[in-house]
Scaffold this motif. Sequence first.
Motif, PDB file in Angstrom:
ATOM      1  N   ARG A 213      -1.233   6.811  -5.884  1.00  0.00           N
ATOM      2  CA  ARG A 213      -3.059   6.363  -5.620  1.00  0.00           C
ATOM      3  C   ARG A 213      -2.690   5.824  -3.798  1.00  0.00           C
ATOM      4  O   ARG A 213      -3.813   6.189  -3.275  1.00  0.00           O
ATOM      5  CB  ARG A 213      -3.966   6.934  -6.434  1.00  0.00           C
ATOM      6  CG  ARG A 213      -4.389   7.577  -7.721  1.00  0.00           C
ATOM      7  CD  ARG A 213      -4.969   7.094  -8.657  1.00  0.00           C
ATOM      8  NE  ARG A 213      -5.068   7.749  -9.744  1.00  0.00           N
ATOM      9  CZ  ARG A 213      -6.242   7.744 -10.359  1.00  0.00           C
ATOM     10  NH1 ARG A 213      -6.509   6.295 -11.227  1.00  0.00           N
ATOM     11  NH2 ARG A 213      -5.970   8.869 -11.127  1.00  0.00           N
ATOM     12  N   GLN A 214      -2.020   5.040  -4.031  1.00  0.00           N
ATOM     13  CA  GLN A 214      -1.355   3.716  -2.966  1.00  0.00           C
ATOM     14  C   GLN A 214      -0.964   4.712  -1.857  1.00  0.00           C
ATOM     15  O   GLN A 214      -1.459   4.632  -1.165  1.00  0.00           O
ATOM     16  CB  GLN A 214      -1.174   2.392  -3.203  1.00  0.00           C
ATOM     17  CG  GLN A 214      -2.371   1.696  -4.821  1.00  0.00           C
ATOM     18  CD  GLN A 214      -1.126   0.518  -4.946  1.00  0.00           C
ATOM     19  OE1 GLN A 214      -1.099   0.104  -5.706  1.00  0.00           O
ATOM     20  NE2 GLN A 214       0.359   0.376  -4.743  1.00  0.00           N
ATOM     21  N   LEU A 215      -0.083   5.620  -2.265  1.00  0.00           N
ATOM     22  CA  LEU A 215       0.446   6.072  -1.305  1.00  0.00           C
ATOM     23  C   LEU A 215       0.281   6.946  -0.295  1.00  0.00           C
ATOM     24  O   LEU A 215      -0.042   7.134   0.469  1.00  0.00           O
ATOM     25  CB  LEU A 215       1.934   6.522  -1.784  1.00  0.00           C
ATOM     26  CG  LEU A 215       2.778   7.634  -0.942  1.00  0.00           C
ATOM     27  CD1 LEU A 215       3.790   6.744  -0.019  1.00  0.00           C
ATOM     28  CD2 LEU A 215       3.612   8.436  -1.730  1.00  0.00           C
ATOM     29  N   ALA A 216      -1.397   7.925  -1.149  1.00  0.00           N
ATOM     30  CA  ALA A 216      -1.219   8.132  -0.559  1.00  0.00           C
ATOM     31  C   ALA A 216      -3.182   8.286   0.254  1.00  0.00           C
ATOM     32  O   ALA A 216      -3.359   8.416   0.543  1.00  0.00           O
ATOM     33  CB  ALA A 216      -2.920   9.546  -2.152  1.00  0.00           C
ATOM     34  N   SER A 217      -3.391   6.916   0.386  1.00  0.00           N
ATOM     35  CA  SER A 217      -4.256   6.170   0.817  1.00  0.00           C
ATOM     36  C   SER A 217      -3.408   5.809   2.429  1.00  0.00           C
ATOM     37  O   SER A 217      -4.750   5.789   3.575  1.00  0.00           O
ATOM     38  CB  SER A 217      -4.713   4.969   0.100  1.00  0.00           C
ATOM     39  OG  SER A 217      -3.834   4.059   0.398  1.00  0.00           O
ATOM     40  N   GLY A 218      -2.183   5.584   2.206  1.00  0.00           N
ATOM     41  CA  GLY A 218      -1.747   4.922   3.805  1.00  0.00           C
ATOM     42  C   GLY A 218      -1.133   6.547   4.374  1.00  0.00           C
ATOM     43  O   GLY A 218      -0.888   6.043   5.455  1.00  0.00           O
ATOM     44  N   LEU A 219      -0.699   7.510   3.941  1.00  0.00           N
ATOM     45  CA  LEU A 219      -0.633   8.695   4.424  1.00  0.00           C
ATOM     46  C   LEU A 219      -1.315   8.866   5.485  1.00  0.00           C
ATOM     47  O   LEU A 219      -2.744   9.439   4.939  1.00  0.00           O
ATOM     48  CB  LEU A 219      -0.083   9.882   3.636  1.00  0.00           C
ATOM     49  CG  LEU A 219       0.876   9.637   2.463  1.00  0.00           C
ATOM     50  CD1 LEU A 219       1.172  10.823   0.875  1.00  0.00           C
ATOM     51  CD2 LEU A 219       1.731   9.385   3.337  1.00  0.00           C
ATOM     52  N   HIS A 247      -5.503  -0.726   0.274  1.00  0.00           N
ATOM     53  CA  HIS A 247      -4.983  -1.059  -0.444  1.00  0.00           C
ATOM     54  C   HIS A 247      -3.833  -1.854   0.034  1.00  0.00           C
ATOM     55  O   HIS A 247      -3.587  -1.892   1.412  1.00  0.00           O
ATOM     56  CB  HIS A 247      -4.521   0.836  -1.421  1.00  0.00           C
ATOM     57  CG  HIS A 247      -5.081   0.825  -2.677  1.00  0.00           C
ATOM     58  ND1 HIS A 247      -5.604   0.872  -3.548  1.00  0.00           N
ATOM     59  CD2 HIS A 247      -5.760   1.949  -2.319  1.00  0.00           C
ATOM     60  CE1 HIS A 247      -5.814   1.250  -4.138  1.00  0.00           C
ATOM     61  NE2 HIS A 247      -6.686   2.196  -3.742  1.00  0.00           N
ATOM     62  N   GLY A 248      -3.391  -2.705  -0.792  1.00  0.00           N
ATOM     63  CA  GLY A 248      -2.130  -3.437  -0.510  1.00  0.00           C
ATOM     64  C   GLY A 248      -1.298  -3.661  -1.270  1.00  0.00           C
ATOM     65  O   GLY A 248      -1.660  -3.523  -2.746  1.00  0.00           O
ATOM     66  N   PHE A 249      -0.357  -2.887  -1.292  1.00  0.00           N
ATOM     67  CA  PHE A 249       0.932  -2.377  -1.806  1.00  0.00           C
ATOM     68  C   PHE A 249       2.443  -3.175  -1.958  1.00  0.00           C
ATOM     69  O   PHE A 249       2.634  -3.355  -0.816  1.00  0.00           O
ATOM     70  CB  PHE A 249       0.511  -1.805  -2.934  1.00  0.00           C
ATOM     71  CG  PHE A 249       0.524  -0.313  -2.191  1.00  0.00           C
ATOM     72  CD1 PHE A 249       2.152   0.370  -1.198  1.00  0.00           C
ATOM     73  CD2 PHE A 249      -0.443   0.439  -1.482  1.00  0.00           C
ATOM     74  CE1 PHE A 249       1.571   1.059  -0.366  1.00  0.00           C
ATOM     75  CE2 PHE A 249      -0.323   0.894   0.219  1.00  0.00           C
ATOM     76  CZ  PHE A 249       0.650   1.514  -0.150  1.00  0.00           C
ATOM     77  N   PHE A 250       3.162  -3.309  -3.045  1.00  0.00           N
ATOM     78  CA  PHE A 250       4.669  -3.757  -2.383  1.00  0.00           C
ATOM     79  C   PHE A 250       5.475  -1.881  -0.957  1.00  0.00           C
ATOM     80  O   PHE A 250       4.645  -1.306  -2.013  1.00  0.00           O
ATOM     81  CB  PHE A 250       5.841  -3.497  -3.569  1.00  0.00           C
ATOM     82  CG  PHE A 250       4.945  -4.808  -4.449  1.00  0.00           C
ATOM     83  CD1 PHE A 250       5.776  -5.845  -3.765  1.00  0.00           C
ATOM     84  CD2 PHE A 250       4.769  -4.872  -5.591  1.00  0.00           C
ATOM     85  CE1 PHE A 250       5.613  -7.280  -4.178  1.00  0.00           C
ATOM     86  CE2 PHE A 250       4.154  -6.210  -6.015  1.00  0.00           C
ATOM     87  CZ  PHE A 250       5.034  -7.622  -5.329  1.00  0.00           C
ATOM     88  N   GLY A 251       6.137  -2.386  -0.656  1.00  0.00           N
ATOM     89  CA  GLY A 251       6.858  -0.664  -0.140  1.00  0.00           C
ATOM     90  C   GLY A 251       7.955  -1.326   1.109  1.00  0.00           C
ATOM     91  O   GLY A 251       8.332  -2.536   1.122  1.00  0.00           O
ATOM     92  N   VAL A 260       4.472  -5.912   2.564  1.00  0.00           N
ATOM     93  CA  VAL A 260       3.528  -5.708   1.940  1.00  0.00           C
ATOM     94  C   VAL A 260       2.403  -4.333   2.717  1.00  0.00           C
ATOM     95  O   VAL A 260       2.543  -4.474   4.072  1.00  0.00           O
ATOM     96  CB  VAL A 260       2.118  -6.732   1.857  1.00  0.00           C
ATOM     97  CG1 VAL A 260       1.290  -6.537   1.194  1.00  0.00           C
ATOM     98  CG2 VAL A 260       3.154  -7.860   0.425  1.00  0.00           C
ATOM     99  N   VAL A 261       2.207  -3.239   2.565  1.00  0.00           N
ATOM    100  CA  VAL A 261       1.808  -2.298   2.994  1.00  0.00           C
ATOM    101  C   VAL A 261       0.564  -2.423   3.138  1.00  0.00           C
ATOM    102  O   VAL A 261      -0.247  -2.612   1.643  1.00  0.00           O
ATOM    103  CB  VAL A 261       2.046  -0.655   2.715  1.00  0.00           C
ATOM    104  CG1 VAL A 261       1.337   0.237   3.440  1.00  0.00           C
ATOM    105  CG2 VAL A 261       3.683  -0.442   2.436  1.00  0.00           C
ATOM    106  N   GLU A 262      -0.750  -2.368   3.825  1.00  0.00           N
ATOM    107  CA  GLU A 262      -2.178  -2.915   4.141  1.00  0.00           C
ATOM    108  C   GLU A 262      -2.552  -1.048   4.594  1.00  0.00           C
ATOM    109  O   GLU A 262      -1.661  -1.026   6.123  1.00  0.00           O
ATOM    110  CB  GLU A 262      -2.858  -3.887   4.470  1.00  0.00           C
ATOM    111  CG  GLU A 262      -2.658  -4.646   3.752  1.00  0.00           C
ATOM    112  CD  GLU A 262      -3.012  -6.087   4.398  1.00  0.00           C
ATOM    113  OE1 GLU A 262      -3.898  -6.263   5.106  1.00  0.00           O
ATOM    114  OE2 GLU A 262      -2.805  -7.077   4.374  1.00  0.00           O
ATOM    115  N   THR A 263      -2.978  -0.648   3.507  1.00  0.00           N
ATOM    116  CA  THR A 263      -4.093   0.923   4.384  1.00  0.00           C
ATOM    117  C   THR A 263      -4.854   1.365   4.655  1.00  0.00           C
ATOM    118  O   THR A 263      -6.736   0.141   4.469  1.00  0.00           O
ATOM    119  CB  THR A 263      -3.610   1.764   3.424  1.00  0.00           C
ATOM    120  OG1 THR A 263      -4.406   1.445   2.090  1.00  0.00           O
ATOM    121  CG2 THR A 263      -2.150   1.755   2.602  1.00  0.00           C
TER     122      THR A 263
END
Length: 395
Positions: A213-219, A247-251, A260-263
């Motif tokens: 879900r986090q991944l999709a938020s930034g695609l 979202h913010g998450f590891f990537g 940190v990835v911020e989307t």
Amino acid sequence: MQSEPQPLNSPEDLRAIRRVIREGGNPLTETDIPRWEDQVGVSRIVNRRVVELEPLPTPAKVLADMPLSEAAQNLVVSSRDAIRDVLHGRDDRLLVIVGPCSVHDPDAALDYAHRLAALRDELDGELLIVMRVYFEKPRTTVGWKGLINDPDIDGSHNIRKGLLLARRVLLGVLGQGVPAATEFLEPTSPQYIADAVSWGAIGARNTESQIHRQLASGLSMPIGFKNATDGSVKAAINGCYAAAQQHGFFGIDHLGRACVVETLGNPDCHVVLRGSSHGPNYDAASVAGAMDEARAEMPEGSAAACGLFVDCSHGNSGKDERRQAEVVREIAARLAAGERGIGGVMMESFIEGGSQPAGPLDTLVYGRSITDRCIAWPQTAELLRELAAAVAARR
């Protein structure tokens, strides 16, 4: 650009490690081959079940070495915009994601893309056709995990080769004038291929995964969330809602650095009905029920509240290509009768129908799936024309 990391072990070392594994041994204790822990001064107490860490080229290097042409970039941008218009009801065409269950033979995939390109031009007034170009296969237990993970289909898992080969296939498909769709499974692989993808999927096994879900938020493209394997549509709607948020998450970044990835969130996520272990869910009542549920949960005007997709394979056809064709025809009849809510369909199709056991490429029937059973090309062409006629009738 930073220099590429160099592997700690030589090819001879890696062959020795794999030979010990094939013979049932433990290379951590049965070889004196140096490990990265030795090189950096870390205790060998870590990674007791990890045989080797092989550095990959950075995404930046792969994209620089294998760039999209200007024409390919324009195709990706225009097709993403067209897909958004279909999802939001601004374009009354039907989006059709069609192609092999998984790509295992790059030559056959490009052969299929060439055939699809001609039909795409012919039916462009009624259908927005995007080729299914899937490289990563989630497994219920174990099995061939796809072209990226095991390009030689022999258990050697040459992921470096698979990543480059997958990108080369995408460039070839775009070169035929056909936009591409894929399922995103590994959270790192999109950095290598997502710029060439116009539509993405989060599969039934991962639709409840926070990582996906986090991944999709930034695609950068529309993303379809499939209902869960138990048939839960709520899980897919929750996925759409979560992916629409920031979202913010590891990537990793394009230089391969941990970060940190911020989307911003992805407003173009939508539900894909794919059936379940309990049976199909493509019937009119299931579609209407899913749309009611999505509209109750999602903001007005969001893609998920405007329409959904039907995957004609998987649980909706019992993975039987003959039944899959019947499902497509049933949907075409409903569209022709004026049914709304279905913005797109997905079909698993290849040059030859059916499937075959996985094995080295030179042992396989050309153009036949090694995963799920697919509709043969001649029938695929017939079905696409029937769908186009149904859209014309709906108008």
